[in-house]
Design a protein around this motif. Structure first.
Motif, PDB file in Angstrom:
ATOM      1  N   ASP A   1       0.811  -1.214   0.000  1.00 39.11           N
ATOM      2  CA  ASP A   1       0.000   0.000   0.000  1.00 39.11           C
ATOM      3  C   ASP A   1       0.848   1.270   0.000  1.00 39.11           C
ATOM      4  N   GLY A   2       0.646   2.116  -1.009  1.00 40.27           N
ATOM      5  CA  GLY A   2       1.326   3.417  -1.055  1.00 40.27           C
ATOM      6  C   GLY A   2       2.825   3.318  -1.290  1.00 40.27           C
TER       7      GLY A   2
ATOM      8  N   SER B   1      -7.381   4.085  -1.976  1.00 40.14           N
ATOM      9  CA  SER B   1      -7.060   2.658  -2.035  1.00 40.14           C
ATOM     10  C   SER B   1      -8.191   1.804  -2.601  1.00 40.14           C
TER      11      SER B   1
ATOM     12  N   ASP C   1      -0.971  -0.005  -4.833  1.00 38.03           N
ATOM     13  CA  ASP C   1      -2.282   0.493  -5.246  1.00 38.03           C
ATOM     14  C   ASP C   1      -2.215   1.952  -5.689  1.00 38.03           C
ATOM     15  N   HIS C   2      -1.186   2.667  -5.226  1.00 44.03           N
ATOM     16  CA  HIS C   2      -0.971   4.071  -5.610  1.00 44.03           C
ATOM     17  C   HIS C   2       0.358   4.492  -5.023  1.00 44.03           C
TER      18      HIS C   2
ATOM     19  N   HIS D   1      -1.721  10.742  -1.401  1.00 31.80           N
ATOM     20  CA  HIS D   1      -1.688   9.909  -2.599  1.00 31.80           C
ATOM     21  C   HIS D   1      -1.462  10.804  -3.814  1.00 31.80           C
TER      22      HIS D   1
HETATM   23 ZN    ZN Z   1      -3.712   2.520  -0.480  1.00 30.13          ZN
END
Ligand code: ZN
Ligand code: ZN
Length: 425
Positions: free
Chosen positions: A12-13, A59, A365-366, A375
């Motif tokens: 994530d991230g 997300s 996801d980003h 983000h």
């Molecule tokens: Zn995320």
């Protein structure tokens, strides 16, 4: 059944930008990651726009997209997904919100959007129970549930009307754009009254019920003993429930089985990812939380991954570590977290799996660049390692190396079909 098993890991991230204090490297590049590097060296790399170029995703929408579901076609808002993931029922025609416990003054001016980020789960649980018990909506029922920290969700159902998700955010920090919310650069500091976004009975009644809920819950929370204790201890009271991202139905996702003829299992811990995995018909592999003790947590996830691969054609694994450090602007912390994931999670996996028999993909996801603490639309790094691929000669797993990779620049929804194809060659 696929010929090779698929391991699809989302960090994530993960994506970031060069950071001066890391010698001009990104956290992923600065981190010592021998195991992910080995995967990159034996496979192909590239970049991915998880929803599309120029879009900085949340997300939930990003995850749907990188699991192969086009967001424009399927996404119905964060509120329904978050609520479903938390275990609430989300029937058609309800009004489902994503919520934050917040601190407001007597004029509903927001003092802190997250109760100083120190509301304990037990405190929030008690507050939520009091709201559920004491708030009464006219000709309507509701479920209000605390999830993690200051987060919660709310599903309202009218006894007489179908409700609509076309109700604007009451949290002034986010503006609605269609079914999405976008963080505002200079948000107002006062709670916004719920307003219908469309001229319909279902949206108007939804807005009225929401306003009623906010008023009554404020009164319950304001006088609650938990908040009296917090005030006495010089902490902010969790005296308001800010709502945003309304929706009125769950996305209808064709299952992985229907779409690709494969069985997938999921290792996920955030409610929204749990919800999405369930909606795609994936099995659930229970895992330890990685929040309290990441070192033990990541090792547990590695064990569960190896065991889970025996039971499914593929696994979707979503590790939430790096994102938080991006939001805090902590580049060193992010690099250390990535190193921990590499040694504790990827270490045992890379040692245990015979690569030609598997398709392993690692991506995000980003991006959550430390520079902007949010983000961004920057494409994320991607690696795919598999017996069906010729190694392209990448030196390590990192943004600039991936920018030169064989896979080029992809869109999120293309990835799963590609993995399935590789698994069958
Ligand atoms: Zn995320
Ligand atoms: Zn984030």
């Amino acid at each position: 059944m696929t010929r090779r098993k698929i391991l699809y890991v989302v960090l994530d991230g993960l994506g970031d930008r060069p950071v001066a204090s890391l010698g001009g490297k990104t956290p992923l590049e600065a981190a010592d990651t021998p195991f992910m590097d080995e995967l990159a060296q034996k496979g192909e790399t590239g970049l991915m726009d998880t929803i599309g170029p120029g879009i900085a995703p949340e997300s939930d929408a990003a995850v749907m997209s990188i699991l192969g579901y086009e967001v424009e076609e399927y996404y119905t808002g964060r509120g329904p997904l978050e609520s479903f993931g938390a275990g609430l029922e989300v029937p058609e025609g309800c009004l489902a919100w994503r919520c934050n416990f917040a601190t407001v003054d007597e004029d509903w001016k927001i003092v802190d959007r997250r109760v100083g980020r120190n509301l304990a789960d037990e405190e929030a649980g008690e507050l939520a129970a009091a709201v559920q018990e004491q708030v009464e909506l006219p000709a309507a029922t509701f479920d209000f549930k605390h999830t993690l920290g200051h987060r919660a969700c709310l599903v309202i159902q009218s006894l007489q009307h179908r409700l609509s998700g076309d109700v604007d955010n009451c949290d002034p920090a986010y503006a609605r754009h269609g079914v999405f919310s976008v963080a505002l650069e200079n948000p107002g500091d006062r709670v916004v009254e719920a307003k219908p976004l469309k001229d319909s009975v279902s949206a108007r009644i939804g807005a009225e019920l929401t306003n009623d809920f906010m008023r009554q819950s404020y009164e319950v929370l304001e006088r609650h003993p938990v908040n009296q204790r917090r005030r006495a201890a010089n902490k902010m009271p969790g005296n308001f429930i800010l709502v945003r991202d309304a929706g009125d139905s769950l996305p209808r996702l064709p299952s992985f089985q229907q779409r690709y003829g494969t069985t997938f299992g999921s290792l996920v811990e955030m409610p929204v990812e749990v919800g999405i995995a369930r909606l795609t018909g994936m099995g659930e592999v229970p895992v330890m939380s990685t929040g309290a003790d990441p070192e033990r947590g990541f090792a547990d996830w590695a064990d569960k991954t190896l065991a889970g691969l025996d039971h499914f054609d593929g696994l979707y694994v979503h590790l939430k570590g790096p994102d938080v450090f991006g939001h805090d602007g902590d580049a060193q912390g992010k690099a250390r977290n990535i190193e921990l994931i590499d040694s504790r999670y990827f270490g045992p996996i890379v040692k245990a799996l015979t690569l030609p028999d598997f398709v392993i993909a690692v991506t995000a996801d980003h991006s959550t660049p430390c520079e902007i603490k949010a983000h961004s639309a920057d494409p994320v790094p991607l690696l795919i390692s598999s017996g069906g691929l010729e190694p392209e000669g990448a030196l390590q797993f990192g943004e600039s190396e991936c920018a030169k990779g064989q896979l080029g620049r992809r869109r999120g929804p293309e990835l799963v079909p590609k993995l399935i194809e590789l698994a069958n060659t």
